[in-house]
Design an enzyme around this catalytic site. Structure first.
Site, short mmCIF file in Angstrom:
data_model
loop_
_atom_site.label_atom_id
_atom_site.label_comp_id
_atom_site.label_asym_id
_atom_site.label_seq_id
_atom_site.Cartn_x
_atom_site.Cartn_y
_atom_site.Cartn_z
N ASP A 35 1.29 0.04 -4.97
CA ASP A 35 0.06 0.21 -5.76
C ASP A 35 -0.08 1.60 -6.37
O ASP A 35 -0.57 1.76 -7.48
CB ASP A 35 -1.20 -0.19 -4.97
CG ASP A 35 -1.42 0.62 -3.71
OD1 ASP A 35 -0.52 1.37 -3.29
OD2 ASP A 35 -2.53 0.50 -3.13
N HIS A 36 0.35 2.64 -5.64
CA HIS A 36 0.27 4.03 -6.13
C HIS A 36 1.05 4.90 -5.17
O HIS A 36 1.57 4.40 -4.17
CB HIS A 36 -1.20 4.50 -6.23
CG HIS A 36 -1.99 4.18 -4.99
ND1 HIS A 36 -1.85 4.88 -3.83
CD2 HIS A 36 -2.89 3.19 -4.73
CE1 HIS A 36 -2.64 4.36 -2.91
NE2 HIS A 36 -3.28 3.32 -3.42
N HIS A 45 -1.48 3.32 4.74
CA HIS A 45 -2.45 4.13 4.00
C HIS A 45 -2.58 5.46 4.72
O HIS A 45 -2.53 5.50 5.94
CB HIS A 45 -3.80 3.39 3.97
CG HIS A 45 -4.77 3.96 2.99
ND1 HIS A 45 -5.37 5.19 3.18
CD2 HIS A 45 -5.25 3.47 1.82
CE1 HIS A 45 -6.16 5.43 2.15
NE2 HIS A 45 -6.11 4.41 1.31
N GLU A 74 0.80 -1.22 0.00
CA GLU A 74 0.00 0.00 0.00
C GLU A 74 0.85 1.28 0.00
O GLU A 74 1.77 1.42 0.81
CB GLU A 74 -0.94 -0.02 1.22
CG GLU A 74 -1.82 1.20 1.38
CD GLU A 74 -2.74 1.46 0.21
OE1 GLU A 74 -3.36 0.51 -0.30
OE2 GLU A 74 -2.86 2.63 -0.20
N THR A 81 -6.05 1.90 -5.49
CA THR A 81 -5.67 0.48 -5.39
C THR A 81 -6.39 -0.35 -6.45
O THR A 81 -5.80 -1.23 -7.08
CB THR A 81 -6.04 -0.09 -4.01
OG1 THR A 81 -5.61 0.79 -3.01
CG2 THR A 81 -5.39 -1.45 -3.80
C1 GP9 Z 1 -9.17 -0.29 0.48
C2 GP9 Z 1 -7.78 -0.23 -0.01
C3 GP9 Z 1 -7.20 1.14 0.03
O1 GP9 Z 1 -9.74 -1.54 0.40
O2 GP9 Z 1 -7.70 -0.79 -1.25
O3 GP9 Z 1 -7.81 1.96 -0.85
P1 GP9 Z 1 -7.06 3.10 -1.67
O4 GP9 Z 1 -7.53 4.40 -1.10
O5 GP9 Z 1 -5.59 2.94 -1.50
O6 GP9 Z 1 -7.48 2.89 -3.06
MN MN Z 2 -3.96 1.78 -2.11
#
Ligand code: GP9
Ligand code: MN
Length: 625
Positions: free
Chosen positions: A470-471, A411, A254, A296
């Site tokens: 992921d980002h 996150h 994440e 994500t």
């Molecule tokens: C939530 C997770 C996080 O299930 O995928 O979300 P994001 O804000 O990173 O897309």
């Molecule tokens: Mn994410």
């Protein structure tokens, strides 16, 4: 004037009484029939006011009628609205989710529901309709015969409904920015704009997608096929099939950006485990995320389809009904069982529905994990717990498997319990950036423990591990602190460079090396498939195998910026990569065309649902020619 208002209230008293009934009842159902988590008082307030605007708006139609018809309309509108709520209640008992139009029309779901519908209905449910019976009996008096409301009265009601809606969305947006453009989660939408508004919103999104789909025709796929065919690159024979038959661990790390790798804060390593892992893995330091608003979920979309996500909205929400040829579906034919493991609400990002479309066999979501206040922080279950509790789930799977683990602790807003802080927070003026390093460090530790457990479970040797960010985690709002950390100004050129996320491909028993090639998440699918010894040359995909010898260094970001071996193009400016200075735009022209074409083709595929016209066999024939 005062008298007039009083008179209007009295004349249309049943309109007001019915509105109050429907409003309070909807709220009561929220609190009793659904489990909607509330984080603060503001969310309670939003939940309470959210049925009011639609209640007024719907019942407003009764004001166009007089006498008996007015009374009938009130009962009818109340009954239909109540029925919508009731349908959601029953649906929720079965699916633990709210109704969304495509799901309602999915025959398999209706079949499931049809069989058990009687066991889902309870006698007490009748209470939901009690106010309607009261209204029908009470109002049904001949002497209650109001006139058709005046234009002004209707106008005022309409304005009041809209004003309440705007206030509602306004407060909801402060709680959840971009709520409507990004969609996020059904539960969150219901919580913020209410069930009735949510259904209207859902209907608009679905009809838009349907209309675009209806206008598309099969001939459009030919251009795409030609483009894809022309850009296909053969895999490196040394790498093709190198992980044949192995289990695949995909780990979505994440919000982890590449700049933390091999970096220290206050003299302490931020990712000691990943740094170690890199030394016997293939590591791609020039790998970019290509996500848009779907965050994500967009990264998952890129990974499984090798298509770009959409320029706005989350494709997981807007086009989950499309035909895809995603990795989980393709590798099923090669004996793989596929799963996603993520300890969040299954409807977040519409995952439960999208995963079916992508062909996933299993989805271990929130309900499959033991989540308590003690083992949670921020967005939910702590990564250490999540990964440990995931071990029995993957042990229960058929081998070989393709399993995607989605971590969550790192996150925004990057909060941690003190016991989980392996390094102290950084000390700039920007709390977000300060905390970021500490949560990244925590996730690094969670991954280390996970690898140990995987080894103990005897799953290590026969698997490959693909870890990717992921980002971004730190947005441009934090440029001053980032500039302080990196010791340089964050120009648009640097901002693009900050979109690099780590990619580590670890194959037990193999040395690996640093791979300098420029690539992005779109390249993961062909890279993984080829490592597993599965051909992709007949697939519609925009990525190229990251190990392919003839591949071009190229990554296109969702905002149309792109990166090549020597240049970065962003905000209509071409930059020289070695100096970071602006350079002659001609240098970026050729690949600029390609970047545009690629995004355009990919969008066309999604909007037109073009893969439904794609016949792999015909494509195969053409590839042979
Ligand atoms: C939530 C997770 C996080 O299930 O995928 O979300 P994001 O804000 O990173 O897309
Ligand atoms: Mn994410």
């Amino acid at each position: 004037m005062k008298l007039k208002i009083k008179q209007s209230f009295f004349e249309y008293r049943f309109f007001f009484i019915a509105s109050a009934f429907l409003w309070f009842k909807t709220y009561f159902i929220y609190k009793t029939a659904f489990e909607i988590p509330m984080d603060n008082v503001m969310q309670q307030v939003i939940l309470f006011i959210n049925p009011l605007s639609s209640t007024l708006l719907f019942l407003m139609f009764s004001l166009y009628f007089s006498g008996k018809n007015h009374r009938r309309m009130i009962v009818l509108i109340s009954a239909v609205s109540t029925f919508v709520m009731y349908a959601n209640m029953v649906f929720y008992r079965f699916f633990n989710d709210f109704i969304t139009i495509p799901v309602l029309f999915q025959t398999s779901n209706m079949g499931d529901l049809g069989d058990s519908i009687f066991s889902l209905i309870e006698p007490l449910d009748l209470l939901v309709f009690a106010d309607i019976i009261v209204l029908a009996v009470w109002m049904n008096r001949r002497n209650y015969a109001p006139k058709r409301a005046s234009r002004k009265q209707i106008g005022i009601t309409f304005a009041a409904a809209i004003a309440i809606f705007i206030i509602n969305v306004g407060i909801a947006e402060t709680e959840r920015p971009q709520l409507l453009t990004r969609s996020f989660d059904r539960e969150m939408l219901i919580k913020n704009i209410g069930t009735y508004n949510y259904h209207i919103y859902d209907a608009v999104i679905q009809s838009k997608a349907k209309a675009q789909r209806a206008f598309a025709d099969g001939s459009e796929i030919t251009d795409v096929e030609n483009y894809v065919r022309a850009n296909y690159k053969n895999p490196d024979p040394k790498m093709f099939g190198k992980a044949k038959g192995k289990n695949v661990f995909l780990i979505s790390v994440e919000s982890t950006q590449n700049f933390v790798i091999n970096e220290t804060v206050n003299g302490k390593e931020i990712t000691p485990f990943l740094n170690d892992l890199i030394s016997d893995s293939y590591y791609f330091p020039n790998f970019y995320h290509q996500t848009g608003q779907g965050k994500t979920s967009d990264s998952e979309f890129l990974l499984d389809n090798s298509l770009y996500p959409l320029p706005s909205g989350a494709v997981f929400f807007t086009h989950a009904q499309n035909q895809f040829n995603a990795t989980p579906e393709l590798i099923k034919k090669h004996g793989y069982e596929s799963a996603v493991l993520h300890a969040n609400n299954k409807s977040f990002w519409n995952r439960d529905i999208m995963y079916d479309s992508l062909g996933y066999d299993k989805f271990f979501s929130l309900k499959d994990y033991e989540v308590t206040p003690e083992n949670s922080i921020g967005w939910g279950l702590k990564d250490k717990e999540f990964l440990q509790q995931s071990i029995p789930h993957i042990q229960s799977m058929k081998k070989p498997f393709y399993a995607k683990f989605i971590t969550l602790t790192n996150h925004f807003p990057f909060t941690l319990d003190e016991e989980d802080e392996y390094i102290p927070e950084w000390t700039s003026d920007d709390g977000t950036v300060n905390r970021y390093f500490t949560t990244v460090r925590y996730t690094d530790e969670a991954l280390k423990e996970f690898f140990e457990s995987v080894k103990q479970a005897g799953l290590y040797k026969d698997s490959i591990f693909i870890l990717y960010g992921d980002h971004y985690g730190i947005s441009e709002n934090h440029n001053p602190a980032m500039s302080q950390f990196l010791g340089k100004e964050i120009t648009p050129f640097e901002s693009v460079q900050l979109q690099k996320v780590p990619l580590i491909i670890h194959m037990p028993g193999q040395k690996g090396k640093v791979m300098e090639t420029v690539g992005g998440q779109i390249d993961l699918k062909p890279t993984i498939m080829h490592l597993l010894g599965i051909e992709t040359k007949n697939d519609i995909q925009f990525g190229t195998d990251l190990f392919a010898k003839g591949r071009q260094d190229f990554a296109v970001l969702r905002d149309s910026s792109f990166i090549t071996k020597d240049h970065v193009f962003t905000g209509s400016v071409c930059y020289d990569k070695t100096t970071g200075e602006k350079t002659d735009s001609k240098a970026c022209e050729a690949l600029g065309e390609r970047a545009k074409a690629e995004l355009g083709f990919s969008d066309k595929i999604i909007y037109g649902d073009l893969l439904r016209f794609f016949d792999k066999n015909v494509h195969t024939e053409k590839m042979k020619q």
